[in-house]
Scaffold this active site. Sequence first.
Site, PDB file in Angstrom:
ATOM      1  N   GLU A 122      98.511  84.255 -27.078  1.00  0.00           N
ATOM      2  CA  GLU A 122      98.176  84.442 -25.654  1.00  0.00           C
ATOM      3  C   GLU A 122      99.407  84.937 -24.883  1.00  0.00           C
ATOM      4  O   GLU A 122      99.294  85.800 -24.005  1.00  0.00           O
ATOM      5  CB  GLU A 122      97.662  83.128 -25.058  1.00  0.00           C
ATOM      6  CG  GLU A 122      96.346  82.688 -25.680  1.00  0.00           C
ATOM      7  CD  GLU A 122      95.805  81.441 -25.023  1.00  0.00           C
ATOM      8  OE1 GLU A 122      94.958  81.579 -24.119  1.00  0.00           O
ATOM      9  OE2 GLU A 122      96.208  80.323 -25.419  1.00  0.00           O
ATOM     10  N   GLU A 142      92.931  77.321 -32.467  1.00  0.00           N
ATOM     11  CA  GLU A 142      92.213  76.456 -31.527  1.00  0.00           C
ATOM     12  C   GLU A 142      90.837  76.084 -32.067  1.00  0.00           C
ATOM     13  O   GLU A 142      90.387  74.946 -31.922  1.00  0.00           O
ATOM     14  CB  GLU A 142      92.017  77.177 -30.178  1.00  0.00           C
ATOM     15  CG  GLU A 142      93.266  77.292 -29.337  1.00  0.00           C
ATOM     16  CD  GLU A 142      94.061  78.557 -29.621  1.00  0.00           C
ATOM     17  OE1 GLU A 142      93.908  79.148 -30.707  1.00  0.00           O
ATOM     18  OE2 GLU A 142      94.864  78.939 -28.752  1.00  0.00           O
TER      19      GLU A 142
HETATM   20  C1  1HE Z   1     104.936  71.978 -33.807  1.00  0.00           C
HETATM   21  C2  1HE Z   1     103.985  73.009 -33.648  1.00  0.00           C
HETATM   22  C3  1HE Z   1     103.157  72.962 -32.495  1.00  0.00           C
HETATM   23  C4  1HE Z   1     105.067  73.374 -35.470  1.00  0.00           C
HETATM   24  N1  1HE Z   1     103.330  71.941 -31.641  1.00  0.00           N
HETATM   25  N2  1HE Z   1     105.061  70.989 -32.925  1.00  0.00           N
HETATM   26  N3  1HE Z   1      99.236  75.740 -32.917  1.00  0.00           N
HETATM   27  C5  1HE Z   1      98.940  75.517 -34.220  1.00  0.00           C
HETATM   28  O1  1HE Z   1      97.924  74.971 -34.556  1.00  0.00           O
HETATM   29  C6  1HE Z   1      99.993  75.941 -35.216  1.00  0.00           C
HETATM   30  C7  1HE Z   1     100.673  74.709 -35.778  1.00  0.00           C
HETATM   31  N4  1HE Z   1     101.847  75.031 -36.584  1.00  0.00           N
HETATM   32  C8  1HE Z   1     101.782  75.555 -37.828  1.00  0.00           C
HETATM   33  O2  1HE Z   1     100.729  75.906 -38.331  1.00  0.00           O
HETATM   34  C9  1HE Z   1     103.080  75.681 -38.559  1.00  0.00           C
HETATM   35  O3  1HE Z   1     104.037  74.846 -37.951  1.00  0.00           O
HETATM   36  C10 1HE Z   1     103.646  77.125 -38.604  1.00  0.00           C
HETATM   37  C11 1HE Z   1     102.782  77.996 -39.504  1.00  0.00           C
HETATM   38  C12 1HE Z   1     103.730  77.743 -37.215  1.00  0.00           C
HETATM   39  C13 1HE Z   1     105.085  77.073 -39.155  1.00  0.00           C
HETATM   40  O4  1HE Z   1     105.096  76.414 -40.404  1.00  0.00           O
HETATM   41  P1  1HE Z   1     106.489  75.893 -41.000  1.00  0.00           P
HETATM   42  O5  1HE Z   1     106.209  75.382 -42.392  1.00  0.00           O
HETATM   43  O6  1HE Z   1     107.536  76.909 -40.820  1.00  0.00           O
HETATM   44  O7  1HE Z   1     106.941  74.660 -40.046  1.00  0.00           O
HETATM   45  P2  1HE Z   1     106.365  73.177 -39.998  1.00  0.00           P
HETATM   46  O8  1HE Z   1     107.033  72.338 -41.052  1.00  0.00           O
HETATM   47  O9  1HE Z   1     104.884  73.154 -39.958  1.00  0.00           O
HETATM   48  O10 1HE Z   1     106.848  72.704 -38.550  1.00  0.00           O
HETATM   49  C14 1HE Z   1     108.224  72.508 -38.285  1.00  0.00           C
HETATM   50  C15 1HE Z   1     108.293  71.576 -37.087  1.00  0.00           C
HETATM   51  O11 1HE Z   1     107.697  72.198 -35.970  1.00  0.00           O
HETATM   52  C16 1HE Z   1     107.500  70.289 -37.317  1.00  0.00           C
HETATM   53  O12 1HE Z   1     108.131  69.256 -36.597  1.00  0.00           O
HETATM   54  P3  1HE Z   1     109.066  68.178 -37.378  1.00  0.00           P
HETATM   55  O13 1HE Z   1     109.578  67.304 -36.286  1.00  0.00           O
HETATM   56  O14 1HE Z   1     108.155  67.472 -38.343  1.00  0.00           O
HETATM   57  O15 1HE Z   1     110.148  68.965 -38.064  1.00  0.00           O
HETATM   58  C17 1HE Z   1     106.168  70.600 -36.665  1.00  0.00           C
HETATM   59  O16 1HE Z   1     105.487  69.420 -36.248  1.00  0.00           O
HETATM   60  C18 1HE Z   1     106.635  71.401 -35.468  1.00  0.00           C
HETATM   61  N5  1HE Z   1     105.578  72.232 -34.950  1.00  0.00           N
HETATM   62  N6  1HE Z   1     104.080  73.857 -34.690  1.00  0.00           N
HETATM   63  C19 1HE Z   1     104.269  70.993 -31.847  1.00  0.00           C
HETATM   64  N7  1HE Z   1     102.245  73.901 -32.223  1.00  0.00           N
HETATM   65  C20 1HE Z   1      97.034  77.027 -23.719  1.00  0.00           C
HETATM   66  S1  1HE Z   1      96.130  76.472 -24.955  1.00  0.00           S
HETATM   67  C21 1HE Z   1      96.832  77.022 -26.430  1.00  0.00           C
HETATM   68  C22 1HE Z   1      96.256  76.237 -27.551  1.00  0.00           C
HETATM   69  C23 1HE Z   1      97.050  76.428 -28.815  1.00  0.00           C
HETATM   70  O17 1HE Z   1      98.071  77.061 -28.853  1.00  0.00           O
HETATM   71  S2  1HE Z   1      96.381  75.661 -30.173  1.00  0.00           S
HETATM   72  C24 1HE Z   1      97.350  76.221 -31.506  1.00  0.00           C
HETATM   73  C25 1HE Z   1      98.463  75.276 -31.806  1.00  0.00           C
END
Ligand code: 1HE
Length: 269
Positions: A122, A142
Amino acid sequence: MTVPPDSGFPNDLPPSLSAERRGPVAILTLSRPQKRNALDDATIAGIERFFDRLPDGVSAVVLHGAGEHFCAGLDLGELTRRDAVAGIAHSNAWHRAFERIQFGKAPVIAVLHGAVVGGGLELAAAAHIRVAERSAYYALPEGSRGIFVGGGGAVRLPRLIGVARMTDMMLTGRIYRAEDGLAIGLSQYVVEDGAGLAKGLELAGRIAGNAPLTNFAVMHALPRIAEGDPGAGYLAEALMSAIAQDSDEAKARLQDLLDKRAGKTVPDR
Ligand code: 1HE
């Protein structure tokens, strides 16, 4: 470090953002790679402040992300229980911030790599030009997380790729890679990994060299004309075109072409 002291940028940006100035071009970097540049409330408010208070003399902005991914979307850690009223306010905060990008003072080029997902897509959609490195991929998780887009995606993404493709992305979790994203209109450019920022800066330099009135017309008049009633659009186009060609800068640029001082319109070799 987020902002150099003499840059003219707001000095109250959150640590998740850093800003840099290179002449007429500003670079805004999502700088929270440890959370994959997930967008929390402070970052959204910082984006709004940055674009709202863009210093005079900045004619183009490059937006990119630190680390392996452009942006993992909404910070899911902040997705606590909100009632409907608070949810609307949250969504509106994103709308305000991204409106400042799309209808702000200067064209914005988003340089994309890795995950460009959810709210990250977005955010990218609010920019005027998207340059994708080959590693970039696009998704709207989402759908599978039980929520809906809230950062203007329902308005901007169908205009880029059509309602049917967005429906598919949301209902099935379909992921588009960079090349396919180029083909369907998610980006205008694809470059090799690591080459995105240089390409973004090259394009920003060209944009900064345009007449300011042209950049204004493309940012503010074109999308409204394209999306509005054709009759009003022809009128707005005629007025905009008359104002632009009447400027001294346009006259000088056209004269340069006639006098063979300006470059010809030919493709790069
Ligand atoms: C996060 C987030 C996040 C990572 N919020 N903390 N978005 C999603 O559903 C995507 C969610 N994220 C992922 O699918 C993956 O993290 C990635 C593919 C982007 C990257 O993977 P990777 O293996 O490089 O990293 P990771 O091990 O998954 O994440 C590293 C850290 O980032 C980890 O935190 P840690 O404290 O355990 O090290 C994750 O929790 C953190 N992290 N993504 C919070 N999104 C206005 S409305 C909009 C609605 C949306 O955007 S919904 C989609 C949300």
